[in-house]
Scaffold this active site. Sequence first.
Site, PDB file in Angstrom:
ATOM      1  N   CYS A  89       0.816  -1.222   0.000  1.00  0.00           N
ATOM      2  CA  CYS A  89       0.000   0.000   0.000  1.00  0.00           C
ATOM      3  C   CYS A  89       0.845   1.267   0.000  1.00  0.00           C
ATOM      4  O   CYS A  89       0.303   2.361  -0.202  1.00  0.00           O
ATOM      5  CB  CYS A  89      -0.900   0.039   1.236  1.00  0.00           C
ATOM      6  SG  CYS A  89      -2.171  -1.224   1.294  1.00  0.00           S
ATOM      7  N   HIS A 107      -6.340   2.121   5.780  1.00  0.00           N
ATOM      8  CA  HIS A 107      -6.799   1.119   4.807  1.00  0.00           C
ATOM      9  C   HIS A 107      -7.354  -0.073   5.567  1.00  0.00           C
ATOM     10  O   HIS A 107      -6.656  -0.655   6.404  1.00  0.00           O
ATOM     11  CB  HIS A 107      -5.648   0.676   3.907  1.00  0.00           C
ATOM     12  CG  HIS A 107      -5.987  -0.491   3.027  1.00  0.00           C
ATOM     13  ND1 HIS A 107      -7.168  -0.564   2.312  1.00  0.00           N
ATOM     14  CD2 HIS A 107      -5.311  -1.652   2.751  1.00  0.00           C
ATOM     15  CE1 HIS A 107      -7.198  -1.698   1.635  1.00  0.00           C
ATOM     16  NE2 HIS A 107      -6.092  -2.377   1.892  1.00  0.00           N
ATOM     17  N   HIS A 109     -10.038  -3.757   5.390  1.00  0.00           N
ATOM     18  CA  HIS A 109     -10.742  -4.759   4.592  1.00  0.00           C
ATOM     19  C   HIS A 109     -12.157  -4.921   5.131  1.00  0.00           C
ATOM     20  O   HIS A 109     -12.659  -6.041   5.248  1.00  0.00           O
ATOM     21  CB  HIS A 109      -9.985  -6.081   4.617  1.00  0.00           C
ATOM     22  CG  HIS A 109      -8.702  -6.064   3.850  1.00  0.00           C
ATOM     23  ND1 HIS A 109      -7.902  -7.172   3.703  1.00  0.00           N
ATOM     24  CD2 HIS A 109      -8.074  -5.064   3.172  1.00  0.00           C
ATOM     25  CE1 HIS A 109      -6.839  -6.860   2.973  1.00  0.00           C
ATOM     26  NE2 HIS A 109      -6.918  -5.583   2.642  1.00  0.00           N
ATOM     27  N   GLU A 130     -28.156  11.479   8.953  1.00  0.00           N
ATOM     28  CA  GLU A 130     -27.478  12.401   9.868  1.00  0.00           C
ATOM     29  C   GLU A 130     -25.961  12.217   9.869  1.00  0.00           C
ATOM     30  O   GLU A 130     -25.205  13.196   9.902  1.00  0.00           O
ATOM     31  CB  GLU A 130     -28.035  12.219  11.283  1.00  0.00           C
ATOM     32  CG  GLU A 130     -27.397  13.098  12.349  1.00  0.00           C
ATOM     33  CD  GLU A 130     -27.738  14.581  12.198  1.00  0.00           C
ATOM     34  OE1 GLU A 130     -27.082  15.400  12.860  1.00  0.00           O
ATOM     35  OE2 GLU A 130     -28.666  14.914  11.419  1.00  0.00           O
ATOM     36  N   HIS A 192     -12.403  -5.774  -2.151  1.00  0.00           N
ATOM     37  CA  HIS A 192     -11.131  -5.630  -1.432  1.00  0.00           C
ATOM     38  C   HIS A 192     -11.299  -4.876  -0.112  1.00  0.00           C
ATOM     39  O   HIS A 192     -11.077  -5.429   0.953  1.00  0.00           O
ATOM     40  CB  HIS A 192     -10.123  -4.915  -2.347  1.00  0.00           C
ATOM     41  CG  HIS A 192      -8.769  -4.711  -1.754  1.00  0.00           C
ATOM     42  ND1 HIS A 192      -7.632  -4.592  -2.533  1.00  0.00           N
ATOM     43  CD2 HIS A 192      -8.346  -4.570  -0.468  1.00  0.00           C
ATOM     44  CE1 HIS A 192      -6.584  -4.406  -1.751  1.00  0.00           C
ATOM     45  NE2 HIS A 192      -6.995  -4.379  -0.493  1.00  0.00           N
TER      46      HIS A 192
END
EC number: 4.2.1.109
Length: 244
Positions: A89, A107, A109, A130, A192
Site C-alpha cells: 500500500c 486502509h 478490509h 445524519e 477488497h
Amino acid sequence: MSSQDVLIHSDDPCHPANLICTLCKQFFHNNWCTGTGGGISIKDPNTNYYYLAPSGVQKEKMIPEDLFVMDAQTLEYLRSPKLYKPSACTPLFLACYQKKNAGAIIHTHSQNAVICSLLFGDEFRIANIEQIKAIPSGKVDPVTKKPMALSFFDTLKIPIIENMAHEDELIDDLHKTFKDYPDTCAVIVRRHGIFVWGPTIDKAKIFNEAIDYLMELAIKMYQMGIPPDCGIGEEKKHLKMASP
C-alpha cells in the site's frame, strides 16, 4: 538505543508509532484488519516523517518496532524493521500524502466496504442520513475560512475502483479518482476494502468510522428494498413488506 529506534520509542500515547499500534489493534477487533490485512500510515507534523505499518504483520500484535519510518522529502527509509517488508500500500499512501495533503491514511478490509462494492457500480451513494455530516464536503466557509462538512440533505459519493492482483497496481486508478472526485476523502476498492484519508489521524479515524456506519446502513436499506440515496418521504414506495 540506536538512532533508528529513537524514532519509534516514546511515552506519548499519541506519538505516531504508538498510535498506529493502538488503532490497528482496535481495527482488528472491529473486524476491519484481520488476517494481517489493512494498514495505517501517519505523518508526524513535527518531523515530516511518515510512519507506516508493514506488510504481513498481525495487526492486533503489532508493536512500534515493527514500523517503517520514511523521510517525507527524500522518500528514503530512516528505519526498517528486520522481520517485515514494506506494505504494498505504500505507493498509495504516498499518493494521498502528495496529492491530497493528507496527514494520515487508513486502509481496511471492511466487510461493509466489500459488500457495498458489489451492490453499487462506479460510486457508493447515500443521502439524507445524519451521519453524513461527519464527512468533509471539500468546500470552505467563505466567512470563517474553515473546511465545511456535508449537510444532512447532501448525497455522499465515494468512488469505487476495480481491484488488481497487487495493491501497488491500483495507483493509476487512484490518481484518476483524485481528478474525478477532488473532494472525496475515500475510495472503495471492489471486492477488497477501502482507503480513507484526512488532515490528521483523528480526522481520518472519524471519517473512516462514519463511512463504515453509512455503508452498513446502506446494506440494510438495500435488504429492505430502499435505495440508500432515495429522497425523504420516498422510503415506503420501495419498502419490501415483510411476509405475514
